[in-house]
Each structure stands twice: as structure tokens, then as C-alpha cells.
Design a protein around this motif. Structure first.
Motif, PDB file in Angstrom:
ATOM      1  N   LYS A  11      -4.862   7.523  -1.759  1.00 21.59           N
ATOM      2  CA  LYS A  11      -5.379   7.813  -3.089  1.00 21.59           C
ATOM      3  C   LYS A  11      -6.280   6.666  -3.547  1.00 21.59           C
ATOM      4  O   LYS A  11      -6.099   5.518  -3.152  1.00 21.59           O
ATOM      5  N   ASP A  12      -7.259   7.006  -4.387  1.00 20.22           N
ATOM      6  CA  ASP A  12      -8.165   5.950  -4.855  1.00 20.22           C
ATOM      7  C   ASP A  12      -7.435   4.903  -5.685  1.00 20.22           C
ATOM      8  O   ASP A  12      -7.819   3.732  -5.708  1.00 20.22           O
ATOM      9  N   TYR A  13      -6.345   5.310  -6.371  1.00 23.27           N
ATOM     10  CA  TYR A  13      -5.625   4.316  -7.162  1.00 23.27           C
ATOM     11  C   TYR A  13      -4.907   3.311  -6.252  1.00 23.27           C
ATOM     12  O   TYR A  13      -4.760   2.136  -6.600  1.00 23.27           O
TER      13      TYR A  13
ATOM     14  N   GLY B  10       0.818  -1.216   0.000  1.00 25.70           N
ATOM     15  CA  GLY B  10       0.000   0.000   0.000  1.00 25.70           C
ATOM     16  C   GLY B  10       0.847   1.259   0.000  1.00 25.70           C
ATOM     17  O   GLY B  10       0.666   2.148  -0.845  1.00 25.70           O
ATOM     18  N   PRO B  11       1.818   1.385   0.931  1.00 25.96           N
ATOM     19  CA  PRO B  11       2.695   2.559   0.902  1.00 25.96           C
ATOM     20  C   PRO B  11       3.490   2.690  -0.391  1.00 25.96           C
ATOM     21  O   PRO B  11       3.727   3.811  -0.860  1.00 25.96           O
ATOM     22  N   ALA B  12       3.920   1.561  -0.974  1.00 26.77           N
ATOM     23  CA  ALA B  12       4.707   1.629  -2.207  1.00 26.77           C
ATOM     24  C   ALA B  12       3.888   2.217  -3.354  1.00 26.77           C
ATOM     25  O   ALA B  12       4.395   2.987  -4.168  1.00 26.77           O
ATOM     26  N   ILE B  13       2.619   1.853  -3.424  1.00 27.29           N
ATOM     27  CA  ILE B  13       1.757   2.426  -4.455  1.00 27.29           C
ATOM     28  C   ILE B  13       1.460   3.890  -4.149  1.00 27.29           C
ATOM     29  O   ILE B  13       1.523   4.761  -5.033  1.00 27.29           O
ATOM     30  N   GLU B  14       1.170   4.180  -2.884  1.00 22.89           N
ATOM     31  CA  GLU B  14       0.782   5.528  -2.477  1.00 22.89           C
ATOM     32  C   GLU B  14       1.904   6.540  -2.687  1.00 22.89           C
ATOM     33  O   GLU B  14       1.676   7.641  -3.200  1.00 22.89           O
ATOM     34  N   TYR B  15       3.111   6.187  -2.270  1.00 21.84           N
ATOM     35  CA  TYR B  15       4.205   7.158  -2.258  1.00 21.84           C
ATOM     36  C   TYR B  15       5.180   7.017  -3.430  1.00 21.84           C
ATOM     37  O   TYR B  15       5.886   7.972  -3.756  1.00 21.84           O
TER      38      TYR B  15
END
Length: 857
Positions: free
Chosen positions: A541-543, A401-406
Motif C-alpha cells: 500500500k502507498d501508506y 513494513g509488514p507491520a504497517i501493511e498488515y
């Protein structure tokens, strides 16, 4: 000169006399001004008293009457489900009443020292204590510190709400004054100690002594009396059955206050503080319940939320109407799962489970399964009390989750599953002690590979990982790399299924998080309504939410969670198991492959469920490989049940996400080209604008060969065909050489990785050659060249004579020709041959390298 000096001196003296005279005259106005100010202040004081009295009279005009029945007995509260239907009452329980003269001095001293040290000196309101509280409220804000006496607490718990307003405090003061006029101090104290809610101990100090210690009040020791005296401030938090550490801290404070106010010596204080809180408590299997309460696992969470948000409210004695989020149908099914073997078969009676069911969109708790075969009302709740490490269920929260978010990773992000270590140098392994090489983030999550998860956390950074987890309701004190695979340690001893369900519901709700809650509103006796529903927050984020969800769907299709799949339902979820340290495994003889905890957390667009399974004593009981699947079976059955008759939409793709065609096996991930075979293309998701830019050329149309040449070696009558190749990607390229003679058909002569071929050229004519570069199934453009081969005339005549002789021999009936080859192809002639009952026919085309024939016996 003397006269002038004398006259000047006289004038000076005269001026001084005039100044002194003026000063004396000026004193009269000063006295007049002081009098005016004094009169104004007196007038203001009188006005203030009048206004204050009027204001006080206004604020107490609605004060309820003193009602002796309300003073003596607590009023039970009604609890309502999500549809507004009452399903239980709390507070209407058996209570052991004790008269003042039967209260031991130690118990009385403990309560007075803790709650109201000047109880026998004031008239209901302690002005000295009130002064200190007023200063604190001015400096720190209204309501920051209370000054309630025991008398005021009796009034508040019996007649008033617990809101901190001036009007309520005025009513409390007025009623306290009246109570002191009507009742003796001893009677007021008796009401107080019999009315208080004491957590699991029920109502009243006598009931608590029996429940917690199995004793009457006169049998209590000093440390036990102090513990009971500390409970009324926050019965849930200081309950020694549930929170012995909190109970000890509170007990020690009470003992210090008793010493401070002269009730016990320093030595007595120290001795009592050294006593183990849990030593004298009634054993768990012998504890009595304080009455049956329907759905007590859920109601226990209701009480906890009320006490956290409104600590002055006592739901067991104040006649509240509590409106909750409970779905009784779902709760009944959860309890049916846990208390039987019909839906899910459990290995034994000691096997435990905790279940949380939420509304994905709102965070409302629909059902809680606090444990199997529980006999203690409000006992340990396996669904809500933090207890165990989460295993791999933490990976979407702290790693991917953090890898996608940030970092804007897409689901195609490539990670290598290989031998690896933590930054400390300690080795990290996968659950199967194997390595699978390069893979996408999607595959790594679906197959629950540990090493890619650690690499993801390292890429995003521990601070960002910690920040992301905290926003999802999983705060950690000091995050380390071992947390990437669920190895929570130190002060972070574990998580609850309630916390995990809350975190996952944010993924299912497009990045919106609502702290799980069980209470919507509370209605007080006077009709006041309190809203307890928490605010919804955007935490990602929604993505991020969508891509985690889409990958977690694969966990149930081909990953580790296939047993949790619900046919026809779009479900995302994650498995999780924890491991025994080698030392613990060796010490207790725990077999290889056994684990202490097994989880499954998953969700649809409607519901989110988190299931933990395991044993209380992990050193004596453990989960076998089959038992590790029980959490998935519980989830599958529960999700099937609550989804019946309800439309469950799939997870919508947000506009911030785009589909990308990725070529399998590319590292880093590359876009598939127009030539990439369909079976080598995977469809993945990217954050819009962050998709890979590089296109793979592995399957591109190869460049054409160049400089194709043919030369004839006159001596050997061989043709040497050569060419060159300088394509951008020559790896894996082969070459196909085709040839034809004169007008004959084109034939494949050779496939080779070399760039030259030698061929016999015994027949004169025009030889045409074609070369094509080939990579997998992709072909380059062809290059061709032609050469004419000439043979001297005498050689041609000799060849013709030899062929005529061969043809004559072919008609001899006594020939031993088998006929298996029907004809030879030479110079365009045709021939037939027979022999030994076999017949053969053959045709030959000049330059054709293949023969055709048939034979019949």
C-alpha cells in the motif's frame, strides 16, 4: 401333423437360406466403402504432402545462405548505454583454435555423449530424438524440449536467431541438411567445439582448458573433460570459477551420460565424480583475462540477464545489439570511488565494497561497483552475487513494513525496548547491550533497536513477514525470528546489494516494485527486437511505503545514519551491521566492537543506492568502529554526485495517510489533548481511519475541588480550611490555597497535596479563602468561601494600648532598633522608627501577610 411340421421346417430352412443370401449380398457394399475410404486417405496424404512441402518451402524461403566465415568465427556484440551510445563490444577476444585430429578421444566422447550421442549416424537431424521431443512438446507445450543435434547447434549459433518457432526450426533443419552435404562430420564437430562460448573460459574448448586448468587438451583428465563438455548448455551458471557447486552437478551428469552410452565404465564414472571440482582450477591470482571489457561489473550483469531470459542466445558470438540502462557518468564515479582513496579513504587494499545504483522509479540499474582493485574480467561481483547477511537494513523489509501493511500500524506505534528473548528462550540484545524503555516505532527504527524489531515481526507473524519480503525481491526459504535483525541462516546465506537496492526502491516508489534490470532490449542480426524490461508490480500500500520512508528519513537526521546525510536533499535510508558469534570471536581473537559487515541502503525520489563493505576473509580481517562508517561515506558521495543538477522532489504524502498529534510518553500511544503542552506533542502519521481514538487526559484542565469549608477554633484562634477532591485523574494534582482579609489583596498562602490547612486568625474581620487544583501547568476552576472572625471588646482595647506604647517607644532617639524592618502591619496603623543612624519606614494593611520596608545606612 407330420405334413404341417414338414412344411414349417421347410419354411424355416427357406428363411435361413434367404438370410444367408442377404448377407452375401451385403458384403459387396462393404468392399466398396473400404475402397472409397482408402482413396480418400491417399488423396489426403498426397494433399498433405503437397501442402506440407509448400508450407516448408514457404518457411525456408528466407533462410540465409551458408557462410563459411560465420561458421568459423564468432561475431562480437555491441553494448549501448542508457542514451543509445555504444560503450563496449563483447566477444572479439583471442581464441585458441584446435583441429579435429588434435582433439583427444576423451574430450570428443564427452561432448558427443552429452550433446548428440547419434552424431555420426544421422544426416543432421536425429529423427529418433526428434520423435521424443515432439511428444514432449505436445504434452508439455511447444518449446518444452529440444532435439537439436550438434549440426543444428552449429547452424543455430551461426546463422539463426534462438526464438522457438516452427519457421525457425524449419530453417534450422534445412540448413543442417545442407551443412551435412557440404562438410564432413569431423569438420562440423571441429567447428562446434571451437565456436562455443565457455563462460570465463572464453571461446572454444582449447581456450577453456587453458583458462580453467592451465592445460592443453591432451593433458585433461576425465573429470576435467566432462566439466568442459557440460559448459555449453549454460556457461554462466556452470562456470567453475564462480559456481563450483553447479559445475560439479553438471559434470556428474556428463559422466553419467558417458557411462550410459558406453564410453566409460561404471568404476571410471564413480572415480571421476568423486574428484573435487575446485582442486585443479587455476588459482584466482594466476587467472588470465580474456580481453579488457569496459565496465565489466555492469556487463557481467547484462550477460547474466540475457542467459537467464534467453538461454539460447550467446552474446559473445551472435552479433547482438544490446541496449542497457547504464549511466556511464555514474559508473565512472563508482569505479573512481572503489579504485582510489581520493573520494573515500580505505584502510587497506584487502578492504572490499559492492555498490548498486538504481533509478528509484523504474528499477533500472544505473551503475554497479563489483569490487575494489579487481584484475579478473567478470570476476566475483560484490554488488550482484549474494554473499553476506544484511544486518539491520532488513528491518524495514521483514519487520516494520509488514507491520504497517498488515496491521495498519502508524509511525507512533509504541514498543518497549526491554530485556527480552526469542520464542525459543534465547536472549536477544541490542547493539549497545542497553535498553531504552518505551518508544515509538519511528524512534526504534531510527536508533536501530533490535528488541522492538523482533516484537514487530512477532506481532505481524512470520508467514506475513516472509510474504512481504518475497514481494520485494528478498525471498527466504524458511524464515525464523533471528531474521528480524538480519541474521539470515540455513540456505539463505545472504543478500546482495542489488537485492537490497531493489527492495528499498519500492519504498521510494510509492509501493511499486520493478525487479532491477540492466538490459532494455536486444536486437538480433535479422532486426528482431526482444524486450527484456520486467513488469512493474504493486507490492504494498502507498501508506506503507510512505511511512517507512518518513521514518527512514530520521535515520539520517538523528539516528544511526547521520554520516550519510546529504544537505538539501530529501534522503531516506538505513544502516546495518552484522555480528560475530561468540565462539567465532573467541576462536580467532576478534576484538569486541569489531564487525564483519557494514551496510548502508538509502534512496531519494530519483535514485536508490545500496553499499556493502567488509573483507573476504572475515576471520582474519574485520571492521573497526571507524571503518563501519565507510559505507555511509560512499553512499553520501555517490548520491551527491548523481543528484547534481537534477531536481529531487521530496516524498509526497498520499491521501491514505493522515497526520496525528500524539502525546509523548503515552503507552499505548494516545492523542494529545488541547491542554497538552506543545513540547509534549509529536506529529506522527497514521493510516487514515486507523489513528488512535483515546485522548490523553494527562494535561487536561483538572476538576475543581469541592465542599470547601472553614471553621474557627475559639480556644487556639486557628482557622481550619478543608476541601474534597474527586477528579477522574487525581494523580499528580496539587492544591493552591489563597487568602484575603476584608478588602485586602489576595495572597498565596500555601501549595500542598493535602486537603486541609490550619491558619492563625488573630485579627477580627472577614477571611476569604480560595482553592485551585493544579496539575503541571493546568489550573482548575477556583472554589471560594468566607468566614467572619470576631474578637471580644476588652481584648481590642488592650491591643490598642499596647500598640500606642509601642509607637511611643519607636520615637526614642536612644533606641537600639536597627531599622532593618521599617514597620509592622497591625490594624491599619503606620509607624516609623530610627536608631543608630539607621532610618526605617513601614506601612501595614490589616490582614496582609507580607511586610514592606526599606533601610538606608
Amino acid at each position: 401333423m407330420a405334413e404341417q411340421y414338414q412344411s414349417r421346417e421347410e419354411r424355416r430352412k427357406q428363411l435361413e437360406k434367404q438370410k444367408q443370401s442377404n448377407k452375401k449380398k451385403g458384403k459387396k457394399p462393404a468392399k466398396g466403402l473400404f475402397m472409397k475410404i482408402f482413396l480418400i486417405l491417399v488423396a489426403l496424404g498426397i494433399t498433405g504432402i503437397v501442402v506440407g512441402a509448400a508450407t516448408f518451402a514457404y518457411m525456408i524461403k528466407d533462410t540465409p545462405e551458408l557462410d563459411e566465415t560465420l561458421l568459423k568465427d564468432p561475431i562480437s556484440s555491441q553494448v549501448f548505454d542508457m542514451n543509445g551510445e555504444p560503450f563496449t563490444e563483447i566477444g572479439s577476444v583471442k581464441r585458441d583454435y584446435v583441429n579435429y585430429e588434435d582433439i583427444p578421444e576423451t574430450v570428443r566422447d564427452a561432448f558427443i555423449a552429452t550433446e548428440d550421442s547419434r552424431f555420426f549416424e544421422h544426416n543432421g537431424i536425429d529423427l529418433i530424438r526428434l520423435g521424443g521431443a515432439v511428444i514432449a512438446n505436445v504434452t508439455d507445450g511447444f518449446g518444452s524440449e529440444g532435439a537439436s543435434t550438434i549440426t543444428q547447434q552449429v547452424v543455430k549459433n551461426s546463422f539463426l536467431t534462438h526464438e522457438k518457432t516452427l519457421s525457425r526450426k524449419a530453417q534450422e533443419a534445412w540448413l543442417s541438411f545442407q551443412l551435412e552435404q557440404k562438410y564432413t562430420k569431423e569438420e562440423i564437430f571441429e567447428i562446434y567445439v571451437n565456436k562455443n562460448w565457455m563462460g570465463s573460459g572464453g571461446h572454444g574448448v582449447a581456450t577453456a582448458a587453458k583458462t580453467y586448468y592451465g592445460k592443453s587438451l591432451d593433458q585433461l583428465t576425465l573429470d576435467e573433460a566432462a566439466l568442459l563438455a557440460g559448459l555449453p548448455q549454460s556457461p554462466a551458471n556452470y562456470d567453475p570459477f564462480k559456481y563450483p557447486e553447479n559445475a560439479k552437478k553438471r559434470r556428474d551428469i556428463v559422466l553419467s551420460l558417458m557411462n550410459q552410452h558406453g564410453y566409460i565404465s561404471e568404476e571410471e564414472k564413480v572415480d571421476a565424480q568423486s574428484v573435487d571440482v575446485s582442486a585443479a582450477l587455476v588459482p584466482e591470482d594466476q587467472r588470465e583475462t580474456n580481453g579488457e571489457i569496459a565496465y565489466d561489473s555492469f556487463v557481467g550483469q547484462v550477460i547474466k540477464e540475457i542467459e537467464e531470459k534467453y538461454p539460447d542466445l550467446d552474446p559473445f558470438s551472435e552479433g547482438l545489439k544490446i541496449y542497457t540502462t547504464l549511466d556511464t557518468s555514474a559508473q565512472d564515479y563508482v569505479e573512481q570511488i572503489l579504485d582510489g582513496n581520493e573520494i573515500v579513504e580505505f584502510p587497506d587494499e584487502k578492504f572490499q565494497a559492492g555498490i548498486t545504483l538504481l533509478d528509484t522509479k523504474t528499477g533500472a540499474i544505473r551503475a554497479l561497483g563489483g569490487g575494489r582493485n579487481q584484475t579478473q574480467t567478470f570476476g566475483f561481483n560484490y554488488a550482484t552475487d549474494p554473499r553476506r547477511q544484511p544486518g539491520s537494513t532488513i528491518k524495514p523489509v521483514l519487520d516494520y513494513g509488514p507491520a504497517i501493511e498488515y496491521l495498519n500500524w502508524g509511525t507512533y506505534q509504541t514498543l518497549v525496548d526491554e530485556p527480552y528473548t526469542y520464542s525459543s528462550g534465547q536472549e536477544i540484545n541490542n547493539w549497545d547491550n542497553k535498553h531504552m524503555g518505551s518508544m515509538t516505532m519511528r524512534t526504534a527504527l531510527a536508533l536501530s533497536r533490535n528488541i522492538p524489531a523482533l516484537k514487530a515481526m512477532q506481532e505481524v507473524g512470520l508467514d506475513k513477514s516472509k510474504e512481504f519480503g518475497a514481494k520485494l525481491g528478498i525471498p527466504v526459504s524458511e524464515l525464523t525470528e533471528s531474521y528480524s535483525i538480519g541474521g539470515l541462516g540455513g540456505a539463505d546465506k545472504g543478500v546482495s546489494s542489488l537485492q537490497m537496492a531493489g527492495a528499498y526502491s519500492a519504498f521510494g516508489n510509492n509501493g511499486f516494485y520493478t525487479e532491477p534490470y540492466s538490459v532494455v532490449t536486444i536486437e538480433l542480426r535479422d532486426g528482431t527486437k526482444l524486450d527484456l524490461k520486467p513488469e512493474t508490480e504493486v507490492v504494498m500500500k502507498d501508506y506503507t511505503a510512505f511511512m517507512i520512508t518518513d521514518m527512514l528519513k530520521d535515520v539520517l537526521t538523528y539516528g544511526t545514519g547521520s554520516r550519510a546525510r546529504v544537505d538539501g536533499l530529501a534522503v531516506a535510508g538505513k544502516t546495518g551491521t552484522t555480528n560475530y558469534p561468540t565462539a567465532e570471536r573467541d576462536k580467532y581473537g576478534i576484538p569486541k566492537g569489531a564487525v564483519p559487515d557494514s551496510w548502508f541502503v538509502g534512496y531519494t525520489t530519483n535514485y536508490t543506492a545500496a553499499v556493502w563493505t567488509g573483507y573476504d576473509d572475515r576471520t582474519q580481517n574485520w571492521l573497526t568502529s571507524d571503518e563501519q562508517k565507510i559505507s555511509q561515506y560512499i553512499f553520501k558521495n555517490l548520491m551527491t554526485h548523481v543528484s547534481q543538477g537534477k531536481e529531487t522532489a521530496d516524498f509526497a504524502v498520499p491521501s491514505s495517510v493522515e497526520k496525528v498529534r500524539i502525546e509523548k510518553g503515552t503507552f499505548p500511544a494516545k492523542l494529545a489533548s488541547e491542554y497538552t503542552p506543545n513540547d509534549q506533542v509529536i506529529i506522527e502519521y497514521a493510516v487514515k481511519g486507523s489513528a488512535p481514538k483515546q485522548v490523553s487526559n494527562k494535561y487536561d484542565k483538572p476538576a475543581a475541588p469541592s465542599n470547601l469549608k472553614v471553621t474557627l477554633d475559639e480556644a487556639t484562634k486557628e482557622l481550619l480550611v478543608t476541601w474534597e477532591y474527586s477528579g477522574d485523574n487525581a494523580e499528580g494534582v496539587q492544591f493552591q490555597l489563597y487568602g484575603s482579609l476584608n478588602d485586602g489583596g489576595e495572597q498565596l498562602l500555601k501549595t500542598t497535596t493535602e486537603k486541609q490547612v490550619r491558619l492563625k486568625a488573630e485579627t477580627p474581620g472577614y477571611y476569604t479563602f480560595k482553592v485551585i487544583a493544579v496539575r503541571d501547568t493546568q489550573l482548575s476552576e477556583a472554589v471560594t468561601t468566607t468566614i467572619e472572625v470576631l474578637i471580644p471588646q476588652e481584648e481590642e482595647e488592650q491591643e490598642v494600648e499596647e500598640e500606642e506604647t509601642e509607637n511611643e517607644e519607636g520615637t526614642d532617639e536612644e533606641t537600639t532598633e536597627t531599622g532593618e524592618t521599617g514597620g509592622n502591619s497591625n490594624n491599619g496603623n503606620t509607624g516609623t522608627g530610627t536608631g543608630n543612624g539607621n532610618t526605617g519606614t513601614g506601612t501595614g494593611n490589616t490582614g496582609n501577610t507580607s511586610n514592606q520596608g526599606s533601610g538606608n545606612n
